[in-house]
Write a protein that holds these residues in place. Structure first.
Motif, PDB file in Angstrom:
ATOM      1  N   MET A 168       8.387  50.143  -0.616  1.00 40.03           N
ATOM      2  CA  MET A 168       9.511  50.684   0.102  1.00 40.03           C
ATOM      3  C   MET A 168      10.564  49.579   0.194  1.00 40.03           C
ATOM      4  SD  MET A 168       9.558  52.288   3.996  1.00 40.03           S
ATOM      5  CE  MET A 168       8.150  53.276   3.676  1.00 40.03           C
ATOM      6  N   SER A 169      11.776  49.922  -0.062  1.00 38.63           N
ATOM      7  CA  SER A 169      12.863  48.943   0.023  1.00 38.63           C
ATOM      8  C   SER A 169      13.208  48.690   1.494  1.00 38.63           C
ATOM      9  CB  SER A 169      14.098  49.460  -0.708  1.00 38.63           C
ATOM     10  OG  SER A 169      14.694  50.509   0.036  1.00 38.63           O
ATOM     11  N   SER A 170      13.944  47.611   1.737  1.00 39.78           N
ATOM     12  CA  SER A 170      14.353  47.308   3.115  1.00 39.78           C
ATOM     13  C   SER A 170      15.292  48.391   3.647  1.00 39.78           C
ATOM     14  CB  SER A 170      14.983  45.927   3.213  1.00 39.78           C
ATOM     15  OG  SER A 170      16.087  45.838   2.347  1.00 39.78           O
ATOM     16  N   ASP A 171      16.117  48.996   2.773  1.00 40.22           N
ATOM     17  CA  ASP A 171      16.989  50.099   3.198  1.00 40.22           C
ATOM     18  C   ASP A 171      16.167  51.313   3.621  1.00 40.22           C
ATOM     19  OD1 ASP A 171      19.288  48.638   2.783  1.00 40.22           O
ATOM     20  OD2 ASP A 171      19.685  49.489   0.789  1.00 40.22           O
ATOM     21  N   GLU A 172      15.142  51.615   2.844  1.00 41.53           N
ATOM     22  CA  GLU A 172      14.265  52.738   3.203  1.00 41.53           C
ATOM     23  C   GLU A 172      13.519  52.442   4.498  1.00 41.53           C
ATOM     24  OE1 GLU A 172      12.998  54.543  -1.128  1.00 41.53           O
ATOM     25  OE2 GLU A 172      12.106  52.654  -0.477  1.00 41.53           O
ATOM     26  N   ALA A 173      12.995  51.237   4.633  1.00 46.88           N
ATOM     27  CA  ALA A 173      12.230  50.854   5.823  1.00 46.88           C
ATOM     28  C   ALA A 173      13.097  50.875   7.075  1.00 46.88           C
ATOM     29  CB  ALA A 173      11.616  49.483   5.623  1.00 46.88           C
ATOM     30  N   ALA A 174      14.388  50.576   6.940  1.00 42.99           N
ATOM     31  CA  ALA A 174      15.291  50.527   8.091  1.00 42.99           C
ATOM     32  C   ALA A 174      15.390  51.868   8.812  1.00 42.99           C
ATOM     33  CB  ALA A 174      16.675  50.053   7.648  1.00 42.99           C
ATOM     34  N   ARG A 175      15.124  52.950   8.091  1.00 50.50           N
ATOM     35  CA  ARG A 175      15.200  54.280   8.723  1.00 50.50           C
ATOM     36  C   ARG A 175      13.998  54.579   9.599  1.00 50.50           C
ATOM     37  NH1 ARG A 175      16.936  56.198   3.194  1.00 50.50           N
ATOM     38  NH2 ARG A 175      14.745  56.681   2.978  1.00 50.50           N
ATOM     39  N   PHE A 176      12.925  53.816   9.466  1.00 44.83           N
ATOM     40  CA  PHE A 176      11.702  54.082  10.224  1.00 44.83           C
ATOM     41  C   PHE A 176      11.691  53.247  11.499  1.00 44.83           C
ATOM     42  CE2 PHE A 176      10.753  55.507   5.995  1.00 44.83           C
ATOM     43  CZ  PHE A 176      10.062  56.685   6.221  1.00 44.83           C
ATOM     44  N   THR A 177      12.433  53.730  12.477  1.00 41.19           N
ATOM     45  CA  THR A 177      12.539  53.074  13.779  1.00 41.19           C
ATOM     46  C   THR A 177      11.912  53.976  14.833  1.00 41.19           C
ATOM     47  OG1 THR A 177      14.646  54.108  14.301  1.00 41.19           O
ATOM     48  CG2 THR A 177      14.727  52.001  13.080  1.00 41.19           C
ATOM     49  N   ALA A 214      13.265  55.066  17.512  1.00 40.44           N
ATOM     50  CA  ALA A 214      14.252  56.080  17.901  1.00 40.44           C
ATOM     51  C   ALA A 214      14.305  57.216  16.882  1.00 40.44           C
ATOM     52  CB  ALA A 214      15.632  55.445  18.057  1.00 40.44           C
ATOM     53  N   ALA A 215      14.289  56.881  15.598  1.00 34.13           N
ATOM     54  CA  ALA A 215      14.326  57.919  14.564  1.00 34.13           C
ATOM     55  C   ALA A 215      13.038  58.735  14.568  1.00 34.13           C
ATOM     56  CB  ALA A 215      14.547  57.284  13.189  1.00 34.13           C
ATOM     57  N   TYR A 216      11.920  58.057  14.752  1.00 37.54           N
ATOM     58  CA  TYR A 216      10.624  58.743  14.733  1.00 37.54           C
ATOM     59  C   TYR A 216      10.486  59.723  15.902  1.00 37.54           C
ATOM     60  CZ  TYR A 216       5.619  59.480  14.459  1.00 37.54           C
ATOM     61  OH  TYR A 216       4.383  60.062  14.360  1.00 37.54           O
ATOM     62  N   LEU A 217      10.986  59.325  17.069  1.00 39.38           N
ATOM     63  CA  LEU A 217      10.834  60.146  18.273  1.00 39.38           C
ATOM     64  C   LEU A 217      11.971  61.147  18.473  1.00 39.38           C
ATOM     65  CD1 LEU A 217       9.640  57.362  20.718  1.00 39.38           C
ATOM     66  CD2 LEU A 217       8.235  59.130  19.612  1.00 39.38           C
ATOM     67  N   ALA A 218      12.960  61.167  17.605  1.00 37.86           N
ATOM     68  CA  ALA A 218      14.133  62.028  17.789  1.00 37.86           C
ATOM     69  C   ALA A 218      13.821  63.507  17.637  1.00 37.86           C
ATOM     70  CB  ALA A 218      15.228  61.619  16.812  1.00 37.86           C
ATOM     71  N   TRP A 219      12.784  63.851  16.892  1.00 47.05           N
ATOM     72  CA  TRP A 219      12.505  65.243  16.572  1.00 47.05           C
ATOM     73  C   TRP A 219      11.041  65.582  16.829  1.00 47.05           C
ATOM     74  CZ3 TRP A 219      16.810  67.880  15.552  1.00 47.05           C
ATOM     75  CH2 TRP A 219      17.918  67.150  15.138  1.00 47.05           C
ATOM     76  N   SER A 220      10.791  66.828  17.149  1.00 46.41           N
ATOM     77  CA  SER A 220       9.416  67.325  17.278  1.00 46.41           C
ATOM     78  C   SER A 220       9.394  68.767  16.804  1.00 46.41           C
ATOM     79  CB  SER A 220       8.922  67.209  18.729  1.00 46.41           C
ATOM     80  OG  SER A 220       9.673  68.058  19.575  1.00 46.41           O
ATOM     81  N   GLY A 221       8.260  69.397  16.933  1.00 43.22           N
ATOM     82  CA  GLY A 221       8.139  70.786  16.507  1.00 43.22           C
ATOM     83  C   GLY A 221       7.620  70.891  15.090  1.00 43.22           C
ATOM     84  N   PRO A 222       7.614  72.108  14.560  1.00 43.66           N
ATOM     85  CA  PRO A 222       7.112  72.325  13.195  1.00 43.66           C
ATOM     86  C   PRO A 222       7.951  71.574  12.165  1.00 43.66           C
ATOM     87  CG  PRO A 222       7.430  74.414  14.346  1.00 43.66           C
ATOM     88  CD  PRO A 222       8.023  73.350  15.203  1.00 43.66           C
TER      89      PRO A 222
END
Length: 189
Positions: free
Chosen positions: A1-10, A12-20
């Motif tokens: 995974m590139s550093s740009d790709e990894a930067a999206r896995f924070t 805040a981003a992980y917890l922003a959404w739930s549901g199906p």
């Protein structure tokens, strides 16, 4: 995974959404930071040898009060199963604490059981996590599938902090592929 790709896995981003998966909804839940307090149990120098041993001890202590587990710096190899009915647990790495195991989802249940519990002592009848182990070891499917995990929790109140949890299988596959590639390069010369 590139550093740009990894930067999206924070967080805040992980917890922003739930549901199906196909219909996510915005999720306002933001957990408070986990702050370690005096440990009830310790893994590592002067404490329990494995995280599974301490989880079993915390389970046997019972009650509804949160149990705090400090995992001292080091690499702890093997699986960790946290059964339903465990008291609330907070497991915190103190220093560079790593939980690692190499496990493949394509193993048969029997091969998985032999890998995860080779001497029959990590999980044994009467242990808190025995039913979890047995549910995977006696599967009728052709593969271990979702049982191929380093940490599996059925507990409804688990907090983890400052731990690196790694299924090292990918690293093993990469090393094998690199050796194969090196062999092909040297054979071509």
């Amino acid at each position: 995974m590139s550093s740009d790709e990894a930067a999206r896995f924070t967080p805040a981003a992980y917890l922003a959404w739930s549901g199906p998966y196909d219909a996510p909804v915005a999720d306002p839940w933001r957990p408070a930071p986990i702050r370690m307090r005096q440990a009830d149990f310790v893994v590592g120098r002067g404490g329990f040898a494995t995280v599974q041993e301490v989880v079993d001890a915390a389970f046997r202590s019972g009650g509804a009060d949160r149990r705090w587990i400090a995992v001292r710096a080091g690499t702890y190899t093997g699986t960790v199963f946290i059964p339903a009915g465990s008291p609330p647990l907070t497991i915190v790495g103190v220093g560079d604490a790593r939980l690692e195991f190499t496990v493949d989802a394509t193993l048969t249940p029997a091969a998985w059981a032999a890998l995860v519990n080779p001497d029959g002592r990590r999980y044994a009848p009467g242990d808190p996590a025995w039913p979890m182990f047995q549910s995977c070891a006696t599967r009728t499917s052709t593969t271990a599938g979702l049982c191929a995990t380093v940490v599996w929790a059925q507990s409804t109140d688990l907090q983890l902090a400052n731990l690196t949890i790694t299924n090292t299988l990918l690293d093993t596959v990469d090393v094998t592929l690199n050796r194969l590639w090196e062999y092909r390069l040297s054979a071509a010369r």
